[in-house]
Design a protein around this motif. Structure first.
Motif, PDB file in Angstrom:
ATOM      1  N   HIS A 166       8.224  -4.511   5.160  1.00  0.00           N
ATOM      2  CA  HIS A 166       7.203  -4.569   4.114  1.00  0.00           C
ATOM      3  C   HIS A 166       7.799  -4.157   2.772  1.00  0.00           C
TER       4      HIS A 166
ATOM      5  N   ASP B 134       1.708  -0.838  -0.244  1.00  0.00           N
ATOM      6  CA  ASP B 134       2.535  -1.479   0.780  1.00  0.00           C
ATOM      7  C   ASP B 134       2.019  -2.896   1.012  1.00  0.00           C
TER       8      ASP B 134
ATOM      9  N   HIS C  96       2.921   9.692   4.172  1.00  0.00           N
ATOM     10  CA  HIS C  96       3.658   9.249   2.985  1.00  0.00           C
ATOM     11  C   HIS C  96       4.096  10.449   2.139  1.00  0.00           C
TER      12      HIS C  96
ATOM     13  N   HIS D 286       7.380  -1.781  -0.359  1.00  0.00           N
ATOM     14  CA  HIS D 286       6.713  -0.643  -0.992  1.00  0.00           C
ATOM     15  C   HIS D 286       6.862  -0.876  -2.492  1.00  0.00           C
TER      16      HIS D 286
ATOM     17  N   HIS E 288       2.303   7.465  -2.539  1.00  0.00           N
ATOM     18  CA  HIS E 288       0.966   6.915  -2.298  1.00  0.00           C
ATOM     19  C   HIS E 288      -0.116   7.929  -2.665  1.00  0.00           C
TER      20      HIS E 288
ATOM     21  N   ARG F 271       8.954   7.391   1.472  1.00  0.00           N
ATOM     22  CA  ARG F 271       7.938   6.606   0.763  1.00  0.00           C
ATOM     23  C   ARG F 271       6.864   6.217   1.733  1.00  0.00           C
TER      24      ARG F 271
HETATM   25 ZN   LIG Z   1       4.831   2.689   0.971  1.00  0.00          ZN
END
Ligand SMILES: [Zn+2]
Length: 273
Positions: free
Chosen positions: A241, A149, A139, A243, A142, A273
């Motif tokens: 997903h 996520d 990442h 973020h 994070h 990300r």
């Molecule tokens: Zn993420």
């Protein structure tokens, strides 16, 4: 009696009265058929914020010892409780390790409240929580305790074609099936927005979901935070997903939605990300 010049009720469209009726012998004409177009899926109606609950489950949230000394993040961090401690309202995404499920208290509370509300709205379905803070090569972010996520196995599932390559979310679905899955994704976004008082940013790649969510967000009267638009597309990974990022000064909760402190200066955008 009506005064001179007044229109009787039902006669407001006075121009129509001037149109002569068709001659009696004329064959009735069928109205021209409009060119058929696939209708846009109707947007979900805006709802009041309190239709989404933002309740942090009554569960102990473990914290680092440094928190009691008043240390800042990341020395002071909090642990997302295991699913069995919160009635399995969420699952752990694949092999996300416990040390990658730590963050600031505000984010941990947001994850718990969101999971509880999603599973309440869709009984039997749960969201999967992946990385919260997971600094390292996977990442660019994070690492500030404000990113997580989120996956929806029942609505965002994609075929993993081969490593690092993903198919379209809804390629083989009927329009109705597609709309139902998108509705779940939108619900998740709405819960998150409600529980952050609109102060969030979601990376997710679906133009239809994005347009409908932004319309709802504006109708709710939320205002963008310093993070910019509350939902936008990012790299291809974000087809399957969310973020989610919240501001560092987000309130810890449990009244998560009572946010609204002075905005900070925006940080320069990160590469990945
Ligand atoms: Zn993420």
């Amino acid at each position: 009696m009506l005064a001179a010049g007044a229109l009787a009720p039902g006669f407001l469209w006075s121009e129509q009265l001037a149109v002569a009726p068709p001659p009696a012998h004329a064959a009735p004409r069928a109205p021209a058929a409009p060119a058929w177009e696939a209708p846009d899926p109707a947007p979900l109606p805006p709802v009041a914020a309190d239709e989404y609950r933002c309740e942090v489950p009554d569960v102990e949230i473990e914290k680092a010892a440094a928190c009691d000394r008043g240390a800042p993040y990341p020395y002071c961090h909090h642990q997302l409780p295991e699913p069995w401690k919160v009635e399995r309202s969420y699952t752990v995404w694949r092999n996300t390790s416990p040390e990658h499920r730590t963050a600031r208290l505000a984010l941990v509370n947001l994850a718990l409240a969101t999971a509880a509300e999603y599973s309440r709205i869709y009984p039997g379905e749960v969201l999967a929580i992946g990385d919260l803070d997971a600094p390292g090569p996977r990442h660019e972010t994070h690492d500030e305790g404000v990113d997580m996520d989120l996956y929806l196995p029942s609505a965002m599932a994609v075929e993993n074609l081969r490593l690092g390559e993903y198919g379209e979310n809804y390629a083989d679905l009927t329009p109705l099936q597609r709309r139902m899955r998108q509705g779940r994704v939108e619900t998740l976004a709405r819960i998150l927005a409600t529980c952050t008082n609109g102060r969030l940013r979601i990376f997710y790649n679906d133009e239809e979901v994005e347009a409908r969510f932004l319309a709802w967000y504006r109708a709710r009267g939320f205002e963008e935070s310093e993070l910019g638009p509350p939902m936008r597309a990012h790299n291809d990974l974000h087809r399957f997903h969310f973020h989610v990022t919240i501001p560092q000064d987000s309130p810890d909760g449990p009244d998560l939605a009572s946010a609204g402190t002075a905005p900070r200066q925006p940080r320069p955008p990160a590469r990945n990300r």
